[in-house]
Design a protein around this motif. Sequence first.
Motif, PDB file in Angstrom:
ATOM      1  N   GLY A 180       1.537   9.521  -5.968  1.00 29.50           N
ATOM      2  CA  GLY A 180       1.936  10.863  -5.580  1.00 29.50           C
ATOM      3  C   GLY A 180       1.637  11.202  -4.142  1.00 29.50           C
ATOM      4  N   ILE A 181       1.421  10.165  -3.315  1.00 30.30           N
ATOM      5  CA  ILE A 181       1.131  10.384  -1.892  1.00 30.30           C
ATOM      6  C   ILE A 181       2.362   9.991  -1.086  1.00 30.30           C
ATOM      7  CG2 ILE A 181      -0.441   9.844   0.001  1.00 30.30           C
ATOM      8  CD1 ILE A 181      -2.329   8.617  -2.146  1.00 30.30           C
ATOM      9  N   GLU A 182       2.884  10.908  -0.313  1.00 33.15           N
ATOM     10  CA  GLU A 182       4.039  10.623   0.537  1.00 33.15           C
ATOM     11  C   GLU A 182       3.566  10.432   1.975  1.00 33.15           C
ATOM     12  OE1 GLU A 182       6.911   9.875  -0.553  1.00 33.15           O
ATOM     13  OE2 GLU A 182       6.451  10.410  -2.635  1.00 33.15           O
ATOM     14  N   LEU A 183       3.769   9.242   2.511  1.00 34.82           N
ATOM     15  CA  LEU A 183       3.300   8.922   3.854  1.00 34.82           C
ATOM     16  C   LEU A 183       4.438   8.408   4.717  1.00 34.82           C
ATOM     17  CD1 LEU A 183       0.011   7.011   2.900  1.00 34.82           C
ATOM     18  CD2 LEU A 183       0.178   9.348   3.771  1.00 34.82           C
ATOM     19  N   ASN A 184       4.296   8.610   6.005  1.00 32.39           N
ATOM     20  CA  ASN A 184       5.243   8.063   6.970  1.00 32.39           C
ATOM     21  C   ASN A 184       5.029   6.551   7.090  1.00 32.39           C
ATOM     22  OD1 ASN A 184       6.277   7.241   9.727  1.00 32.39           O
ATOM     23  ND2 ASN A 184       6.935   9.395   9.677  1.00 32.39           N
ATOM     24  N   HIS A 185       6.105   5.819   7.268  1.00 30.28           N
ATOM     25  CA  HIS A 185       6.005   4.358   7.368  1.00 30.28           C
ATOM     26  C   HIS A 185       5.231   3.905   8.608  1.00 30.28           C
ATOM     27  CE1 HIS A 185       8.800   2.749   4.156  1.00 30.28           C
ATOM     28  NE2 HIS A 185       8.904   4.053   4.033  1.00 30.28           N
ATOM     29  N   ASN A 186       5.041   4.803   9.549  1.00 30.77           N
ATOM     30  CA  ASN A 186       4.317   4.438  10.768  1.00 30.77           C
ATOM     31  C   ASN A 186       2.803   4.608  10.643  1.00 30.77           C
ATOM     32  OD1 ASN A 186       6.721   3.867  12.169  1.00 30.77           O
ATOM     33  ND2 ASN A 186       7.012   6.051  12.658  1.00 30.77           N
ATOM     34  N   VAL A 187       2.347   5.085   9.490  1.00 32.81           N
ATOM     35  CA  VAL A 187       0.910   5.277   9.287  1.00 32.81           C
ATOM     36  C   VAL A 187       0.222   3.911   9.280  1.00 32.81           C
ATOM     37  CG1 VAL A 187      -0.861   6.101   7.685  1.00 32.81           C
ATOM     38  CG2 VAL A 187       1.264   7.387   7.977  1.00 32.81           C
ATOM     39  N   PRO A 188      -0.885   3.758  10.035  1.00 33.21           N
ATOM     40  CA  PRO A 188      -1.604   2.473  10.053  1.00 33.21           C
ATOM     41  C   PRO A 188      -2.082   2.080   8.651  1.00 33.21           C
ATOM     42  CG  PRO A 188      -2.355   3.903  11.819  1.00 33.21           C
ATOM     43  CD  PRO A 188      -1.482   4.740  10.953  1.00 33.21           C
ATOM     44  N   SER A 189      -2.174   0.798   8.413  1.00 33.27           N
ATOM     45  CA  SER A 189      -2.539   0.285   7.094  1.00 33.27           C
ATOM     46  C   SER A 189      -3.888   0.806   6.624  1.00 33.27           C
ATOM     47  CB  SER A 189      -2.554  -1.252   7.138  1.00 33.27           C
ATOM     48  OG  SER A 189      -2.843  -1.777   5.859  1.00 33.27           O
ATOM     49  N   LYS A 225       0.833  -1.210   0.000  1.00 30.04           N
ATOM     50  CA  LYS A 225       0.000   0.000   0.000  1.00 30.04           C
ATOM     51  C   LYS A 225       0.864   1.255   0.000  1.00 30.04           C
ATOM     52  CE  LYS A 225      -3.756  -2.340   2.456  1.00 30.04           C
ATOM     53  NZ  LYS A 225      -4.444  -2.490   3.766  1.00 30.04           N
ATOM     54  N   LEU A 226       1.969   1.213   0.726  1.00 33.75           N
ATOM     55  CA  LEU A 226       2.876   2.361   0.746  1.00 33.75           C
ATOM     56  C   LEU A 226       3.497   2.589  -0.639  1.00 33.75           C
ATOM     57  CD1 LEU A 226       4.709   1.924   4.184  1.00 33.75           C
ATOM     58  CD2 LEU A 226       3.271   3.865   3.508  1.00 33.75           C
ATOM     59  N   LEU A 261      -4.902   3.093   3.127  1.00 33.16           N
ATOM     60  CA  LEU A 261      -5.962   2.780   2.173  1.00 33.16           C
ATOM     61  C   LEU A 261      -6.901   3.971   1.977  1.00 33.16           C
ATOM     62  CD1 LEU A 261      -7.141   0.609   0.351  1.00 33.16           C
ATOM     63  CD2 LEU A 261      -8.486  -0.217   2.290  1.00 33.16           C
ATOM     64  N   LEU A 262      -7.203   4.691   3.058  1.00 34.43           N
ATOM     65  CA  LEU A 262      -8.061   5.868   2.953  1.00 34.43           C
ATOM     66  C   LEU A 262      -7.408   6.949   2.092  1.00 34.43           C
ATOM     67  CD1 LEU A 262      -9.413   6.193   6.624  1.00 34.43           C
ATOM     68  CD2 LEU A 262     -10.698   5.479   4.590  1.00 34.43           C
ATOM     69  N   HIS A 263      -6.094   7.143   2.282  1.00 32.89           N
ATOM     70  CA  HIS A 263      -5.360   8.116   1.466  1.00 32.89           C
ATOM     71  C   HIS A 263      -5.383   7.708  -0.010  1.00 32.89           C
ATOM     72  CE1 HIS A 263      -3.655  10.929   4.371  1.00 32.89           C
ATOM     73  NE2 HIS A 263      -3.416   9.905   5.191  1.00 32.89           N
ATOM     74  N   ILE A 264      -5.212   6.405  -0.263  1.00 31.48           N
ATOM     75  CA  ILE A 264      -5.226   5.903  -1.645  1.00 31.48           C
ATOM     76  C   ILE A 264      -6.592   6.150  -2.282  1.00 31.48           C
ATOM     77  CG2 ILE A 264      -5.201   3.790  -3.041  1.00 31.48           C
ATOM     78  CD1 ILE A 264      -2.976   2.750  -1.176  1.00 31.48           C
ATOM     79  N   GLN A 265      -7.654   5.822  -1.540  1.00 34.23           N
ATOM     80  CA  GLN A 265      -9.002   6.011  -2.062  1.00 34.23           C
ATOM     81  C   GLN A 265      -9.270   7.490  -2.372  1.00 34.23           C
ATOM     82  OE1 GLN A 265     -12.130   4.605   0.501  1.00 34.23           O
ATOM     83  NE2 GLN A 265     -13.666   4.657  -1.128  1.00 34.23           N
ATOM     84  N   LYS A 266      -8.870   8.366  -1.465  1.00 32.20           N
ATOM     85  CA  LYS A 266      -9.068   9.797  -1.667  1.00 32.20           C
ATOM     86  C   LYS A 266      -8.343  10.284  -2.915  1.00 32.20           C
ATOM     87  CE  LYS A 266      -8.476  14.286   0.626  1.00 32.20           C
ATOM     88  NZ  LYS A 266      -7.993  14.976   1.867  1.00 32.20           N
TER      89      LYS A 266
END
Length: 299
Positions: free
Chosen positions: A95-104, A87-88, A108-113
């Motif tokens: 084009g979404i940059e997330l911290n590795h500590n973000v819950p799974s 998912k990361l 998924l919510l970021h991906i959907q958005k």
Amino acid sequence: MYLNHFQLKQKPFNLTPDADMFYLGDAQQKALNTLAIALQQGEGFIKISGEVGTGKTTLCRKLMAMLGDNYHVAHINNSFVNPCEFKLLLAHELGIELNHNVPSYRILLHIQKQLVTLARKNKKVVLIIDEAQAMPRDTLEALRLISNLETGKRKLIQIILLGQPELDDVLARNDMRQLNQRIAYQAELRPMDSADSMSYLATRIQFAGGHEKLLTPKSKELLCRYSKGNPRVLNILADKALMCAFSEGEPQVTKKSVMSAVADSKAVMPEESPLFPRWAVAACVAAALIIPGGVGLWT
């Protein structure tokens, strides 16, 4: 190293997948047509399978080069990852940059958005997964759940699975039946026949700016026979044969050059005993470095 000798603009048989030198044989044309139709329809998984070296990655890069600005392509070539890592990777490709500590679940919510945002911009999102046969079971299930993301009218993401024949065995498992049933389109890249192999050699040489007589008829016949129609093996043999012809000062590749290449290549299983020992090509390279002007050709 041998470009000046044979008056070539570039290496004709480079192993790096190159969409500009893509050869459109019968199997490649069918696979490309399948991809084009599937993407136009906008639904379901697409599966392209083939043995190692049959050109899956090159086909993928050709497709990516053909897609217009209305497509956003996400390409994942490291499939042996857990669901969270997958998912990361997908988030990064979107084009979404997330911290590795973000819950799974939040990934998924970021991906959907982001998929919804791209859809509103009339962007079609295509996810291409290379070496899909290596994906763990849990990661495949995460992929299936991501494929569920849709608006009231269409899917938010299309998924292309590229894999070796083992991918069919993975998808045939009972616990993978839900994903397997979603594969709406599929194609197989098989080794080229003799005619396509001959045409492949000619096309590659033409792209590189070489003369059609760079390979003798017998050398072409042997290259096609020993490669057994596998593009990667054909590239390996042809490149080594050019190296040997260069070291001998020959203006074209001959039977002797090809058989030296065959003897040196573990990737092929020749139909008859090799005529040269495995150190033959190494000797060719050494000779190339000591012939007059040889060292200057490295630059």
